[in-house]
Design a protein around this motif. Structure first.
Motif, PDB file in Angstrom:
ATOM      1  N   PHE B 337       0.782  -1.346   0.033  1.00 17.96           N
ATOM      2  CA  PHE B 337      -0.121  -0.160  -0.062  1.00 17.96           C
ATOM      3  C   PHE B 337       0.759   1.190   0.115  1.00 17.96           C
ATOM      4  N   ASP B 338       2.120   1.083   0.147  1.00 23.53           N
ATOM      5  CA  ASP B 338       2.844   2.362   0.482  1.00 23.53           C
ATOM      6  C   ASP B 338       3.454   2.855  -0.904  1.00 23.53           C
ATOM      7  N   TYR B 339       3.116   2.022  -1.801  1.00 19.52           N
ATOM      8  CA  TYR B 339       3.525   2.481  -3.391  1.00 19.52           C
ATOM      9  C   TYR B 339       2.502   3.480  -3.736  1.00 19.52           C
ATOM     10  N   ALA B 340       1.331   3.270  -3.624  1.00  9.85           N
ATOM     11  CA  ALA B 340       0.160   4.359  -3.839  1.00  9.85           C
ATOM     12  C   ALA B 340       0.583   5.666  -2.992  1.00  9.85           C
ATOM     13  N   VAL B 341       1.082   5.728  -1.864  1.00 13.75           N
ATOM     14  CA  VAL B 341       1.222   6.878  -1.055  1.00 13.75           C
ATOM     15  C   VAL B 341       2.516   7.588  -1.795  1.00 13.75           C
ATOM     16  N   ILE B 342       3.346   6.777  -1.963  1.00 14.65           N
ATOM     17  CA  ILE B 342       4.941   7.339  -2.540  1.00 14.65           C
ATOM     18  C   ILE B 342       4.494   8.053  -3.746  1.00 14.65           C
ATOM     19  N   PHE B 343       3.587   7.261  -4.773  1.00 20.10           N
ATOM     20  CA  PHE B 343       3.188   7.548  -6.198  1.00 20.10           C
ATOM     21  C   PHE B 343       2.434   9.066  -6.076  1.00 20.10           C
TER      22      PHE B 343
END
Lengths: 459, 386
Positions: B337-343
């Protein structure tokens, strides 16, 4: 002046250290010299078993052998130390290929033949050969006498006490090697003849101070290069195979892979995925067709339950807005000892039918994708956490998943919070900038020398 | 109900034994079962071939070169060092192999012939020859020994012949250029040589090998090369009298092609082994007689050379589409889920910075120097009317 002197000493030390390192780097790895040792006629040395080819004798082994040899050999020791010597010298100039008349070692060869048990070491560690003289001085307890051909004739040897005579032989690598070796062989012959004429028993040693030929470093085809490798290394196959359920025709129709399938009930927790990927699981009750799929995992004696069934119900639904088929996981059901717990999963677990669904965390606890059917259902007593969950129930071909559709969406709650707050602050900033930009400076400034400012109201 | 239950239990048995996922209805034709059985058989064959192993055989050696009678295994990469030590040259690293005695410093063999036979792990030679197991069969060449001979005996006339007919790899030096200039070295020349007089096709009993198959012709071509080298050596006997050592290195891969085409149980394989054994013994006898029994002839038999690593290259062929090409079973890339946040952080930050650049550029471009700056401070902006 002192600083200049110190700098010169420092440079000298640096240069000396560099030269020393250069010499060590050249000779330290693979320098070998041969060593020949024989006695006069009538004397003998202990017989040494023939060594294996390619074996380099170290200094310690030489010390132990010389200690045993000098116990029976004569103590009149002759050491012929040549500047450089390699086994290639014998191969090149020794007449070893049938041309014995061209040999440059005739005297040495005849002496070895008349000796009863000569010692021939093909490869002696170069550092050990450098201290052969010190070794003999230590063993015989006498100091070496360096002689040459001029002082040889006037020397009168004493037979009662041991003596150590060192003869230095010159060597020049290149085209004059054979002449030098021939001359050295003549010198050796003269010395041995003198000992023979005086009927003196002797022990002779012939070796080199360093090798005359550096072994070339030719790269081998499959050698060990220390550079970077452009070659492919086989990847480690450490993934467990996915669970595949086949339909009635034998074709795979449901595939499941998960890192863990944690289930917690009544204070106990178990990983339901620990034994369904490495062995054949019990999938009784599973079926699949074009529109409905049902995967049933049966367990025995787990979580203090007699029987447990984990059921995934999936269906293929056509959505007219997107004009494509979607795979929706309707329910995840747990049937245990006559009771049933039902989770709704259709809100979060959906993917186009041609894709496989993948999620890092399919859970009923935090950010739940599995929601109890209602507040009073048995599902509220269970906690399910599936990590690295990947499932595909339609369009399965072969033993690989289709492209994965990940559940990590583009927006999440935190992202929405951040966006709203940022836009609000940006709005305030824009208003402030607008206010500042509305300020105007005066058209006229006061000129003390000119007339006073008049503000006509009509203008 | 009872019948279906029995069918289910019957299906579970073989599935449990072979490890295949259990099927609902067992069928008579099971390609997965056959494939698994064949895999098990191949694994067993591989295990047995590992146990038997490749071998180094010394067919001829003079009495002053002593090969001891024990079964010490020698590594494949050490064979060039072994050849160098028999001829009286130094080696870089110690040869930790006790099979070869140090020997005499003043007597060396005049020639060393090494024949590498690929496709078989050991040949049946008479029992009076020394044979040692070969471990770690990596490809090797005698280039280091050839370079040593060329460096030390440049004034003399050594004969250095390195030939691999299947790969058309040839290296000659010294007198070998004049003696073996008539030797066919390319596959087409050897193929043409087979149709001339004195060919092995007429003198050898081919029994089951045919002159119309490519694999058979390749094997017979290599046997022909062995016979031709022996004949040319006997024609030029004066080469053995020069004070320089001679080096011969041959690599025969025709047997490997025969194994690949017919298999190890075929009569062609058996006849090829017999022909090759006879040819190798004849070659050893001829070389030894030419050099007056002062030659060392070794045969290295290797089933397959182990090439540990292969170069990764792109393929223009169609490959199966995979979303995560390094993963088995096309398992997905492990997003979290951190991928979406970083993106989203990066996305909106970039948008804000781009808008800021646009706004600053626009305002800089449309500045009014009179109103928006402090230059021209004391100057009247308007023409005085009064």
């Amino acid at each position: 002046m002192t600083e200049v002197g110190m700098r010169r000493c420092s440079l000298l030390t640096m240069a000396f250290t560099s030269v020393l390192l250069f010499i060590c780097s050249i000779y330290s790895c693979y320098a070998q010299v041969p060593l020949l040792m024989w006695t006069s006629d009538g004397s003998s040395m202990p017989h040494l078993a023939e060594a294996a080819a390619g074996h380099t004798v170290s200094g310690g082994q030489l010390v132990s052998y010389l200690r045993s040899a000098l116990s029976t050999a004569p103590h009149n020791v002759l050491i012929f130390l040549q500047d450089q010597l390699s086994i290639e010298d014998f191969t090149m100039y020794g007449g070893v290929f049938g041309n014995k008349q061209d040999s440059a070692f005739l005297n040495i060869e005849s002496a070895l033949q008349t000796s009863s048990s000569p010692l021939v070491l093909s490869a002696l560690d170069w550092t050990a050969s450098h201290s052969v003289l010190d070794l003999f001085q230590k063993e015989l307890s006498v100091s070496a006498v360096h002689i040459d051909t001029n002082t040889l004739n006037e020397m009168k040897l004493n037979n009662t006490q041991p003596s150590l005579l060192a003869v230095r032989l010159l060597y020049t690598a290149g085209s004059q090697s054979k002449e030098m070796l021939l001359k050295n062989d003549m010198i050796i012959g003269e010395v041995l003849d003198m000992f023979k004429s005086q009927d003196m028993p002797y022990t002779a040693v012939y070796t080199g101070l360093k090798p005359s030929r550096i072994i070339e470093d030719t790269p081998v085809m499959a050698g060990f290069s220390m550079g970077r490798s452009l070659l492919q290394t086989p990847p480690p196959q450490s993934e467990k195979p996915p669970l595949v359920f086949n339909d009635t025709a034998g074709q795979p129709c449901i595939m499941l892979w998960a890192d863990t399938l944690l289930a917690a009930y009544d204070g106990n927790q178990a990983d339901l995925a620990s034994n369904i990927f490495n062995s054949t699981p019990d999938t009784t009750g599973s079926f699949c067709n074009e529109t409905v799929s049902r995967l049933v995992l049966n367990y025995r004696n787990i979580l203090n339950l007699q029987s447990l069934q984990l059921i995934f119900s999936m269906s293929k639904i056509f959505f007219p807005v997107s004009a494509r088929n979607w795979t929706v996981m309707d329910q995840v059901v747990l049937e245990y000892d006559g009771q049933r717990a039902m989770f709704n999963a259709s809100a979060g677990i959906n993917t186009p039918a041609e894709y496989s669904f993948r999620c890092q965390n399919v859970s009923s606890a935090q950010s739940p994708l599995l929601v109890p059917r209602n507040a009073t259902d048995n599902a509220t007593k269970w906690t399910l956490i599936f990590t690295d969950f990947q499932i595909q129930s339609f369009s399965v071909t072969g033993d690989s998943f289709a492209f994965a559709s990940d559940c990590a969406g583009f927006f999440s709650a935190g992202i929405w919070m951040g966006l709203v707050i940022s836009l609000l602050m940006l709005l305030i900033l824009t208003y402030g900038l607008h206010m500042i930009m509305q300020l105007r400076t005066m058209d006229r400034f006061d000129d003390p020398k000119g007339p006073a400012i008049s503000v006509p109201l009509s203008e | 109900m009872l019948l279906r239950h029995d069918a289910r239990r019957h299906a579970a048995g073989p599935g449990h034994v072979t490890g295949v996922a259990r099927k609902r209805s067992p069928s008579e034709n099971r390609p997965e079962m056959n494939r698994i059985i064949m895999n098990a058989v191949f694994a067993l064959i591989g295990l047995l071939s590992g146990v038997l192993g490749d071998s180094l055989t010394v067919l001829r050696s003079p009495q002053y070169v002593t090969f001891r009678d024990e079964q010490w295994p020698i590594s494949g990469e050490k064979i060039p060092d072994l050849v160098a030590l028999t001829m009286g040259f130094s080696v870089r690293e110690d040869l930790d192999w006790p099979g070869l005695a140090a020997g005499s410093l003043f007597q060396r063999p005049r020639a060393n012939a090494l024949i590498v036979v690929r496709g078989i792990d050991s040949l049946d030679f008479p029992k009076n020859v020394s044979s040692y197991p070969l471990e770690n069969p990596v490809p090797f060449t005698l280039d280091s020994v050839a370079n040593t001979i060329h460096t030390l005996f440049a004034d003399s006339t050594p004969v250095v012949l390195q030939l691999a007919p299947s790969e058309e790899r040839l290296y000659m030096m010294g007198m070998a250029n004049t003696v073996f200039e008539d030797l066919p070295v390319t596959l087409q020349q050897i193929r043409g040589r087979l149709s001339q007089d004195g060919s092995v096709l007429t003198s050898l009993p081919l029994v089951s090998l045919s002159r119309n198959n490519e694999a058979d012709l390749l094997f017979l071509s290599e046997v022909q090369v062995l016979y031709d080298i022996s004949a040319l050596l006997q024609k030029h006997k004066h080469l053995a009298k020069d004070p320089a050592p001679d080096l011969y290195s041959l690599e025969l891969a025709g047997l490997e092609e025969i194994v690949r085409r017919y298999g190890t149980d075929s009569p062609q394989y058996t006849d090829a082994i017999r022909i090759l054994t006879i040819a190798l013994q004849k070659f050893a006898d001829d070389v030894s007689s030419v050099y007056g029994n002062n030659a060392v002839v070794e045969v290295v038999t290797v089933k397959t050379f182990e090439v540990p690593l292969t170069r990764k290259s792109r393929s223009i062929l169609e490959s199966k589409q995979m979303s995560n090409p390094g993963s088995p079973y096309n398992l997905a890339y492990k997003y979290n889920f951190d991928y979406a946040v970083i993106f989203n952080i990066v996305l909106w930050l970039m948008i804000v910075l781009a808008l800021a650049v646009i706004a600053i550029s626009y305002n800089l471009w449309n500045m009014d120097p009179g109103y928006d700056s402090i230059i021209y401070r004391m100057t009247n902006q308007k023409i005085r009317l009064d």
